[in-house]
Scaffold this motif. Sequence first.
Motif, PDB file in Angstrom:
ATOM      1  N   LEU A   1      21.085  37.628  35.663  1.00 40.10           N
ATOM      2  CA  LEU A   1      22.381  38.176  35.281  1.00 40.10           C
ATOM      3  C   LEU A   1      23.129  38.829  36.438  1.00 40.10           C
ATOM      4  N   VAL A   2      22.416  39.538  37.342  1.00 35.20           N
ATOM      5  CA  VAL A   2      23.129  40.409  38.280  1.00 35.20           C
ATOM      6  C   VAL A   2      22.867  40.208  39.764  1.00 35.20           C
ATOM      7  N   GLU A   3      21.744  39.642  40.157  1.00 30.13           N
ATOM      8  CA  GLU A   3      21.425  39.618  41.585  1.00 30.13           C
ATOM      9  C   GLU A   3      22.469  38.848  42.390  1.00 30.13           C
ATOM     10  N   GLY A   4      22.981  39.507  43.448  1.00 32.87           N
ATOM     11  CA  GLY A   4      23.979  38.911  44.323  1.00 32.87           C
ATOM     12  C   GLY A   4      25.386  38.911  43.752  1.00 32.87           C
ATOM     13  N   ARG A   5      25.552  39.522  42.607  1.00 25.72           N
ATOM     14  CA  ARG A   5      26.846  39.495  41.923  1.00 25.72           C
ATOM     15  C   ARG A   5      27.519  40.863  41.930  1.00 25.72           C
ATOM     16  N   GLY A   6      28.832  40.833  41.818  1.00 22.31           N
ATOM     17  CA  GLY A   6      29.606  42.059  41.691  1.00 22.31           C
ATOM     18  C   GLY A   6      29.447  42.618  40.286  1.00 22.31           C
ATOM     19  N   VAL A   7      29.223  43.913  40.193  1.00 25.70           N
ATOM     20  CA  VAL A   7      29.057  44.571  38.902  1.00 25.70           C
ATOM     21  C   VAL A   7      29.983  45.775  38.804  1.00 25.70           C
ATOM     22  N   ARG A   8      30.304  46.144  37.601  1.00 30.84           N
ATOM     23  CA  ARG A   8      31.043  47.372  37.307  1.00 30.84           C
ATOM     24  C   ARG A   8      30.054  48.389  36.756  1.00 30.84           C
ATOM     25  N   LEU A   9      30.248  49.645  37.134  1.00 29.02           N
ATOM     26  CA  LEU A   9      29.378  50.722  36.680  1.00 29.02           C
ATOM     27  C   LEU A   9      30.196  51.746  35.913  1.00 29.02           C
ATOM     28  N   SER A  10      29.674  52.183  34.776  1.00 31.34           N
ATOM     29  CA  SER A  10      30.275  53.305  34.061  1.00 31.34           C
ATOM     30  C   SER A  10      29.143  54.252  33.693  1.00 31.34           C
ATOM     31  N   TYR A  11      29.484  55.497  33.584  1.00 28.49           N
ATOM     32  CA  TYR A  11      28.462  56.538  33.466  1.00 28.49           C
ATOM     33  C   TYR A  11      28.556  57.268  32.136  1.00 28.49           C
ATOM     34  N   GLY A  12      27.435  57.867  31.743  1.00 27.03           N
ATOM     35  CA  GLY A  12      27.373  58.635  30.510  1.00 27.03           C
ATOM     36  C   GLY A  12      27.404  60.113  30.798  1.00 27.03           C
TER      37      GLY A  12
ATOM     38  N   ALA B   1      23.595  54.356  34.737  1.00 32.13           N
ATOM     39  CA  ALA B   1      24.877  53.702  34.463  1.00 32.13           C
ATOM     40  C   ALA B   1      24.743  52.571  33.457  1.00 32.13           C
ATOM     41  N   TYR B   2      25.879  52.292  32.833  1.00 34.43           N
ATOM     42  CA  TYR B   2      26.049  51.060  32.075  1.00 34.43           C
ATOM     43  C   TYR B   2      26.571  50.068  33.094  1.00 34.43           C
ATOM     44  N   VAL B   3      25.949  48.902  33.183  1.00 34.70           N
ATOM     45  CA  VAL B   3      26.265  47.912  34.206  1.00 34.70           C
ATOM     46  C   VAL B   3      26.856  46.676  33.530  1.00 34.70           C
ATOM     47  N   SER B   4      28.002  46.243  34.021  1.00 31.70           N
ATOM     48  CA  SER B   4      28.654  45.057  33.458  1.00 31.70           C
ATOM     49  C   SER B   4      28.903  44.034  34.545  1.00 31.70           C
ATOM     50  N   VAL B   5      28.773  42.781  34.165  1.00 31.13           N
ATOM     51  CA  VAL B   5      29.081  41.672  35.061  1.00 31.13           C
ATOM     52  C   VAL B   5      29.963  40.704  34.285  1.00 31.13           C
ATOM     53  N   GLU B   6      31.098  40.342  34.890  1.00 31.27           N
ATOM     54  CA  GLU B   6      32.076  39.449  34.266  1.00 31.27           C
ATOM     55  C   GLU B   6      32.423  39.899  32.846  1.00 31.27           C
ATOM     56  N   GLY B   7      32.588  41.209  32.663  1.00 30.51           N
ATOM     57  CA  GLY B   7      33.006  41.758  31.386  1.00 30.51           C
ATOM     58  C   GLY B   7      31.911  41.883  30.342  1.00 30.51           C
ATOM     59  N   GLN B   8      30.694  41.528  30.679  1.00 29.77           N
ATOM     60  CA  GLN B   8      29.583  41.610  29.722  1.00 29.77           C
ATOM     61  C   GLN B   8      28.613  42.707  30.160  1.00 29.77           C
ATOM     62  N   GLU B   9      28.318  43.628  29.264  1.00 25.85           N
ATOM     63  CA  GLU B   9      27.421  44.728  29.600  1.00 25.85           C
ATOM     64  C   GLU B   9      25.961  44.261  29.580  1.00 25.85           C
ATOM     65  N   VAL B  10      25.267  44.485  30.677  1.00 25.65           N
ATOM     66  CA  VAL B  10      23.878  44.066  30.829  1.00 25.65           C
ATOM     67  C   VAL B  10      22.958  44.926  29.959  1.00 25.65           C
TER      68      VAL B  10
END
Length: 164
Positions: free
Chosen positions: A81-92, A104-113
């Motif tokens: 899902l994530v290796e080598g890819r750009g991810v978005r991080l959001s925090y609690g 963090a909550y980690v998302s890749v291409e708009g999908q939360e991992v």
Amino acid sequence: MWTVSARGWGGLVGALVLLGGCGPESACGPGAGVVARVVDGDTVVLHSGERVRYLLVDTPESTGGKRDCFGAEAREFNRSLVEGRGVRLSYGEACTDRYGRLLAYVSVEGQEVNTRLVHEGYACTLYVPPAGGTRRSEFQALESSARRARKGMWGACASVACDK
């Protein structure tokens, strides 16, 4: 010939940052990054060096000499899902855990991992107050659904390491 004033460079750099998918910094850490390495099913290292632990997620162990049932599968699924890819991080509610990793909550291409790992049966819900309190029931419902459907580790393992 191209000429760019100092002011022009700032605008150009700003545009490139936006196009590159870099998110704004939060009080906890970066809003985005590229995953350099997957440590296990619930921890990654960004190219910038930050270690990120997925919030509300606990996967079976696959490192440090401990090999739980479905640990290797969880790690490989996370890697896919994530290796080598750009991810978005959001925090609690908390920024880091006791080991200094970002939570963090980690998302890749708009999908939360995080939710995908629990929903697909690669992870249990792990709530360590106060981190993740606002989404705890959502994750518990995803885990219950995966258990009932015998997805992932719930159908493959006689005993699940994170089972309570």
